[in-house]
Structure formats: structure tokens, C-alpha cells
Design an enzyme around this catalytic site. Structure first.
Site, PDB file in Angstrom:
ATOM      1  N   THR A 138      12.945  33.858  42.748  1.00 52.47           N
ATOM      2  CA  THR A 138      13.852  33.658  41.617  1.00 52.47           C
ATOM      3  C   THR A 138      15.146  34.449  41.786  1.00 52.47           C
ATOM      4  O   THR A 138      16.235  33.957  41.480  1.00 52.47           O
ATOM      5  CB  THR A 138      13.137  34.093  40.317  1.00 52.47           C
ATOM      6  OG1 THR A 138      11.890  33.394  40.224  1.00 52.47           O
ATOM      7  CG2 THR A 138      13.988  33.808  39.097  1.00 52.47           C
ATOM      8  N   ARG A 186      17.841  29.613  47.635  1.00 53.34           N
ATOM      9  CA  ARG A 186      18.388  30.626  46.731  1.00 53.34           C
ATOM     10  C   ARG A 186      19.053  31.759  47.504  1.00 53.34           C
ATOM     11  O   ARG A 186      20.045  32.329  47.047  1.00 53.34           O
ATOM     12  CB  ARG A 186      17.291  31.132  45.790  1.00 53.34           C
ATOM     13  CG  ARG A 186      17.017  30.119  44.669  1.00 53.34           C
ATOM     14  CD  ARG A 186      15.764  30.433  43.917  1.00 53.34           C
ATOM     15  NE  ARG A 186      15.725  29.764  42.614  1.00 53.34           N
ATOM     16  CZ  ARG A 186      14.665  29.764  41.818  1.00 53.34           C
ATOM     17  NH1 ARG A 186      13.571  30.402  42.186  1.00 53.34           N
ATOM     18  NH2 ARG A 186      14.692  29.141  40.659  1.00 53.34           N
ATOM     19  N   ASN A 236      21.102  31.168  40.204  1.00 49.94           N
ATOM     20  CA  ASN A 236      20.253  31.077  41.401  1.00 49.94           C
ATOM     21  C   ASN A 236      20.121  29.668  41.973  1.00 49.94           C
ATOM     22  O   ASN A 236      19.183  29.370  42.701  1.00 49.94           O
ATOM     23  CB  ASN A 236      18.891  31.729  41.147  1.00 49.94           C
ATOM     24  CG  ASN A 236      18.122  31.068  40.034  1.00 49.94           C
ATOM     25  OD1 ASN A 236      18.582  30.102  39.435  1.00 49.94           O
ATOM     26  ND2 ASN A 236      16.928  31.566  39.755  1.00 49.94           N
ATOM     27  N   GLU A 280       8.380  18.329  32.721  1.00 51.38           N
ATOM     28  CA  GLU A 280       9.806  18.392  33.078  1.00 51.38           C
ATOM     29  C   GLU A 280      10.325  17.035  33.574  1.00 51.38           C
ATOM     30  O   GLU A 280      11.451  16.641  33.237  1.00 51.38           O
ATOM     31  CB  GLU A 280      10.023  19.509  34.111  1.00 51.38           C
ATOM     32  CG  GLU A 280       9.748  20.875  33.492  1.00 51.38           C
ATOM     33  CD  GLU A 280       9.814  22.045  34.471  1.00 51.38           C
ATOM     34  OE1 GLU A 280      10.049  21.826  35.674  1.00 51.38           O
ATOM     35  OE2 GLU A 280       9.639  23.189  34.005  1.00 51.38           O
TER      36      GLU A 280
HETATM   37  O1  CDP Z   1      13.141  29.566  38.115  1.00 47.02           O
HETATM   38  P1  CDP Z   1      11.860  30.339  38.357  1.00 47.02           P
HETATM   39  O2  CDP Z   1      10.641  29.527  38.024  1.00 47.02           O
HETATM   40  O3  CDP Z   1      11.821  30.934  39.733  1.00 47.02           O
HETATM   41  O4  CDP Z   1      11.891  31.595  37.373  1.00 47.02           O
HETATM   42  P2  CDP Z   1      11.421  31.751  35.836  1.00 47.02           P
HETATM   43  O5  CDP Z   1      10.732  33.050  35.716  1.00 47.02           O
HETATM   44  O6  CDP Z   1      10.712  30.520  35.376  1.00 47.02           O
HETATM   45  O7  CDP Z   1      12.793  31.870  35.047  1.00 47.02           O
HETATM   46  C1  CDP Z   1      13.577  30.730  34.768  1.00 47.02           C
HETATM   47  C2  CDP Z   1      15.019  31.045  35.080  1.00 47.02           C
HETATM   48  O8  CDP Z   1      15.471  32.041  34.173  1.00 47.02           O
HETATM   49  C3  CDP Z   1      15.281  31.622  36.463  1.00 47.02           C
HETATM   50  O9  CDP Z   1      15.420  30.628  37.469  1.00 47.02           O
HETATM   51  C4  CDP Z   1      16.568  32.380  36.249  1.00 47.02           C
HETATM   52  O10 CDP Z   1      17.699  31.541  36.389  1.00 47.02           O
HETATM   53  C5  CDP Z   1      16.475  32.832  34.805  1.00 47.02           C
HETATM   54  N1  CDP Z   1      16.119  34.248  34.705  1.00 47.02           N
HETATM   55  C6  CDP Z   1      17.114  35.158  34.395  1.00 47.02           C
HETATM   56  O11 CDP Z   1      18.257  34.761  34.186  1.00 47.02           O
HETATM   57  N2  CDP Z   1      16.811  36.496  34.294  1.00 47.02           N
HETATM   58  C7  CDP Z   1      15.557  36.931  34.517  1.00 47.02           C
HETATM   59  N3  CDP Z   1      15.288  38.231  34.415  1.00 47.02           N
HETATM   60  C8  CDP Z   1      14.542  36.018  34.856  1.00 47.02           C
HETATM   61  C9  CDP Z   1      14.858  34.676  34.941  1.00 47.02           C
END
Ligand code: CDP
Ligand code: MG
Length: 137
Positions: free
Chosen positions: A91, A102, A112, A126
Site C-alpha cells: 500500500t 506502486r 499510490n 467492487e
Molecule cells: O489499497 P490497499 O488495499 O493496499 O490498502 P487499504 O488498507 O485497503 O487502504 C485503502 C487506501 O487508503 C490505500 O490504497 C491508500 O490510498 C489509502 N490509505 C491512506 O491514505 N492512508 C493510510 N494510512 C492507509 C491507507
């Protein structure tokens, strides 16, 4: 065969990376079942990320996802959900492995570059959130 849901996020589209991300998707062996460029409203972004509604980053995340056009896709491949998560990388781009999308195209955890479903039930939700059944046939 399995299907997953992907987004080329607004940061990547704005920086002109969409073509390169699509080339990487094709080179990795995914079939693009369908795709569309959209601009999410704030409410649509909130609905999409409903599972994160209590998280501190929810407001910033949904502002970002509604800040400009993005590309939503259905990708098909054997084990597509894991395969796409692996190609995206961690992430936080700073923690993503070399060769991941990423790492190459992401700037920070909130910018990202890509999204991918994390499990069969979220992929189904989704895909259904953005595509009609006929588009996925
Ligand atoms: O996208 P992914 O499934 O890898 O991560 P998530 O934990 O499902 O979080 C969704 C999205 O939230 C991430 O892709 C980030 O863009 C954002 N995020 C963020 O802005 N700050 C964080 N501390 C964690 C996630
Ligand atoms: Mg997630």
C-alpha cells in the site's frame, strides 16, 4: 479463471501513467474484460470505501478519489486477485518491492497509483459497484 477489480487512481491518470500501467497489466498476462474512465463523486467514493469509514484517512482518501478522472477495470487471469495485488505491491510505495506498480508509479501512501480488491467477496462487491452485468459478460 478469476476476476478482480482494479483502479488506475487519479494521481496516476493525472501524471500520464495510465498507458504504462495498462501495458504492464497486459504484459503480466491479464485479460482486460472491460474498463471505463470515470470521475467519482465524493459520495460514490465514500460508498466504494465504506469499509474504511471509521479510519482517520477516510476523508482524505475520498477527497482524493473524487479529485479527478480514474480508470476502473475488470481484470481476468488465473488467481487474478492475488496476482494483481502482487503486481501492485505494498500500500505504501516506500515499502513496495522493486518492479511493482506502486513502487514505480506511486508517490506516497495516499497517492499510490492503483487499487485492487483484496478477496473474492470484495472483488464481487467492487465489480458490481462500477459495472453492469452486461459489461462483464
Ligand atoms: O489499497 P490497499 O488495499 O493496499 O490498502 P487499504 O488498507 O485497503 O487502504 C485503502 C487506501 O487508503 C490505500 O490504497 C491508500 O490510498 C489509502 N490509505 C491512506 O491514505 N492512508 C493510510 N494510512 C492507509 C491507507
Ligand atoms: Mg484495500
Amino acid at each position: 479463471m478469476e476476476r478482480t477489480f482494479a483502479i488506475i487512481k487519479p494521481d496516476a491518470v493525472k501524471k500520464g501513467y495510465a498507458g504504462r500501467v495498462l501495458a504492464r497489466i497486459e504484459a503480466a498476462g491479464f485479460t482486460v474484460c472491460t474498463l471505463r474512465m470515470i470521475r467519482m463523486s465524493k459520495r460514490e467514493a465514500e460508498g466504494f470505501y465504506y469499509v474504511h469509514r471509521e479510519r482517520p484517512f477516510f476523508a482524505g482518501l475520498t477527497d482524493f478519489m473524487s479529485s479527478g478522472p480514474c480508470i476502473v477495470l475488470c481484470l481476468e487471469a488465473p488467481d487474478a486477485i492475488k496476482k494483481w495485488r502482487d503486481l501492485m505491491g505494498a500500500t505504501d510505495p516506500a515499502k513496495a518491492s522493486d518492479g511493482t506498480l506502486r513502487k514505480e508509479f506511486g508517490a506516497s501512501i495516499d497517492n499510490n497509483a492503483t487499487h485492487g480488491s483484496d478477496a473474492p467477496d470484495t472483488a464481487a462487491f467492487e465489480l458490481g459497484y462500477f459495472f453492469r452485468g452486461l459489461e462483464l459478460s
